[in-house]
Motif scaffolding. Structure first.
Motif, PDB file in Angstrom:
ATOM      1  N   LEU A 156      33.148  34.323  16.133  1.00 62.79           N
ATOM      2  CA  LEU A 156      34.589  34.363  15.883  1.00 62.79           C
ATOM      3  C   LEU A 156      35.243  33.053  16.307  1.00 62.79           C
ATOM      4  O   LEU A 156      36.105  32.512  15.614  1.00 62.79           O
ATOM      5  CB  LEU A 156      35.186  35.534  16.665  1.00 62.79           C
ATOM      6  N   LEU A 157      34.824  32.511  17.460  1.00 63.36           N
ATOM      7  CA  LEU A 157      35.412  31.273  17.952  1.00 63.36           C
ATOM      8  C   LEU A 157      34.787  30.065  17.286  1.00 63.36           C
ATOM      9  O   LEU A 157      35.306  28.963  17.385  1.00 63.36           O
ATOM     10  CB  LEU A 157      35.222  31.165  19.464  1.00 63.36           C
ATOM     11  N   ASN A 158      33.636  30.280  16.622  1.00 60.99           N
ATOM     12  CA  ASN A 158      32.855  29.205  16.029  1.00 60.99           C
ATOM     13  C   ASN A 158      32.634  28.085  17.042  1.00 60.99           C
ATOM     14  O   ASN A 158      32.938  26.924  16.786  1.00 60.99           O
ATOM     15  CB  ASN A 158      33.549  28.671  14.777  1.00 60.99           C
ATOM     16  N   ALA A 159      32.136  28.447  18.215  1.00 63.74           N
ATOM     17  CA  ALA A 159      31.970  27.503  19.311  1.00 63.74           C
ATOM     18  C   ALA A 159      30.954  26.430  18.944  1.00 63.74           C
ATOM     19  O   ALA A 159      29.881  26.730  18.445  1.00 63.74           O
ATOM     20  CB  ALA A 159      31.493  28.253  20.557  1.00 63.74           C
ATOM     21  N   VAL A 177      31.679  37.205  19.496  1.00 65.96           N
ATOM     22  CA  VAL A 177      32.712  36.293  20.003  1.00 65.96           C
ATOM     23  C   VAL A 177      32.359  34.845  19.655  1.00 65.96           C
ATOM     24  O   VAL A 177      33.220  34.065  19.235  1.00 65.96           O
ATOM     25  CB  VAL A 177      32.874  36.478  21.521  1.00 65.96           C
TER      26      VAL A 177
END
Lengths: 166, 357
Positions: free
Chosen positions: A74-77, A71
């Motif tokens: 995927l979000l490239n936080a 996650v």
């Protein structure tokens, strides 16, 4: 030897947990959480709970944390922002933590079950022992937990469907 | 056995296993290039040594001497540690595999297995949850790939590692379930115990492997899931070169790339070992009384290596035969076909085991 290993993995575990809070990048925090999970598994192994240790690695480190990292990727936080924290927490926090720790340990040592205290390496938790316990003594709790997990899965499916159609 | 002998024996076993494993890995690469080459009407490696047999050595020297590039835009620490994680996890899991029975050398008896010891009664002992530990270690190997893709800071790497982690988690479920049938029938988690349960024969010549005792479907589920777990054709989407350059290891060069490469082949070997132990009776084989005693001592090892070679050849064969899946096909195949089939296999096996008990 046992006590040395216990201290080593205990320190690793605590260090990982502190690092998890300090780090600003989510991926580093997730990696520290894996270290915590891994050292917890090794402490279980030291206690003799072999099955629980392996399951801890397979489920937490091998599956759940992979999803966490998935996650985050995927979000490239990015970096998170830390607030400076309130003054009250700084003044009362550390003394409160220490007193709480001391009270907890002394209560446990004085009023804990004396004759039943387990020493390192004494437990024997093979897969068949754990299985027997789950399907005889703790059957009701086990089945209720599985129903709970099923409900959670169904809830996730319903939520995913709804957002898809609208 | 004193602590010192135990340590010495363990170190010797680790050194031999590691040496053999790395040699097998190197020559699997050679075999793959050679076999796929012949399948495509080419020669494959043929210049370095006879039949190109020294090619792995030349490749190794090349990997070591090439410029070791670290692109400036990567997350340095994670970028450097990712190939190490991948390789370490791939090499560690072989320690649990029982390769042969107890051997007696120089007055010391020890089983051919790194984690195995001989107990006080002379019976070989094994870790109780051996299979679960192998599964646990291999499930940690996905971090190497996932972190490599993320830390490379490149879209191709990221896409490759996203695919890899989703694929490996999905197929791990079917892989684990396909082994449950065997566990139900052998009623132990120890890999040595599972081999011991398959040592007999029917009518003197049909081996009592779990493959022939109703775990036929489970074997094929395991094979397919294992191909996906090791990112091999037809499930090699994480490194699909037509779409993703080289997938998760696009930004890696020289020895760091070679570490991913070695990890992939070491994982293939581990998966082949597990398949041999779980379904094909480990080191069991027909007795050959006409051979000299010195050769007979090595027979179990040879039987085991033959099985592993069969699986490695199967990998290469399929690579030369099948095209790659599309991503949605991969997920549908894993969740809608393999998973229910594996579940049904567990239920049917449990039913028969319960009837017989």
């Amino acid at each position: 030897m046992h006590i040395f290993l216990f201290l080593l993995f205990g320190l690793l575990c605590a260090g990982g947990a502190i690092n998890l809070l300090i780090q600003r990048k989510p991926i580093n925090s997730a990696l520290s959480l894996i270290v915590v999970m891994g050292s917890l598994a090794l402490i279980y192994l030291l206690l003799g709970a072999e099955f629980v240790a392996v399951v801890q690695v397979i489920i937490y480190a091998g599956a759940i944390m992979v999803l966490f990292i998935f996650v985050i990727m995927l979000l490239n936080a990015g970096e998170e922002e830390h607030t400076k924290g309130s003054k009250v927490a700084k003044i009362i926090g550390i003394p409160g933590l220490i007193t709480g720790f001391i009270i907890g340990v002394s209560v446990l040592l004085q009023h804990g079950p004396q004759e039943k205290r387990i020493h390192i390496g004494e437990l024997y938790g093979s897969a068949s022992d754990v299985g027997m316990m789950l399907f005889t003594k703790y059957l009701l709790a086990f089945e209720l937990t599985s129903v709970l997990v099923l409900i959670a899965i169904m809830g996730a499916v319903v939520l995913a469907r709804r957002s898809h159609s609208s | 056995m004193s602590v010192l002998t135990f340590l010495i024996v363990a170190v010797i076993k680790i050194a031999i296993t590691l040496g053999v494993l790395l040699t097998v890995v190197a020559y699997t690469v050679w075999l793959e290039r050679k076999v796929v080459g012949h399948m495509q009407n080419r020669w494959g490696p043929s210049r370095v040594g006879p039949f190109g047999l020294l090619q792995p050595l030349a490749d190794g020297i090349k990997f070591l001497l090439k410029e070791d590039l670290t692109p400036p835009y990567v997350e340095k620490h994670i970028y450097l540690i990712a190939p190490v994680i991948a390789l370490v996890m791939a090499l560690t899991s072989i320690a649990l595999i029982p390769i042969g029975p107890v051997v007696h050398l120089f007055g010391i008896s020890t089983p051919i297995q790194i984690t195995g010891v001989v107990g006080a009664t002379g019976q070989p002992g094994d870790i109780d949850a051996g299979l679960l530990i192998v599964l646990g270690i291999t499930s940690l190997g996905v971090y190497g790939i996932a972190l490599a893709g993320w830390s490379s800071n490149s879209k191709y790497s990221l896409l490759g590692s996203l695919r890899a982690s989703a694929q490996m988690i999905s197929y791990e479920v079917s892989l684990g379930l396909s082994l449950v049938g065997v566990l139900l029938m052998s009623s132990t988690l120890s890999l040595r115990g599972i081999v011991d349960a398959q040592l007999g024969t029917w009518f003197g010549f049909i081996p009592q492997w779990f493959l022939f005792r109703g775990q036929f479907i489970a074997f094929f589920i395991y094979l397919m899931a294992a191909f996906a777990e090791t990112n091999r054709v037809p499930f090699d989407l994480p490194e699909a070169e037509t779409e993703l350059v080289a997938g998760y290891h696009t930004e890696y060069s020289a020895m760091k790339f070679a570490m991913f490469f070695m990890a992939e082949y070491a994982n293939m070997v581990t998966v082949a070992c597990i398949a041999s132990v779980m379904f094909l009776g480990g080191w069991s084989g027909p007795p050959m009384p006409f051979l000299p005693a010195a050769v007979q001592a090595f027979l179990p090892l040879i039987w085991f290596l033959l099985r592993v070679f069969f699986f490695l050849f199967l990998y290469i064969w399929i690579r030369g035969t099948l095209p790659r899946f599309r991503y949605d096909q991969l997920m549908a195949f894993g969740w809608k076909f393999l998973f229910p089939l594996a579940l049904a296999n567990v239920i049917v096996t449990a039913f028969f085991v319960a009837i017989r008990a």
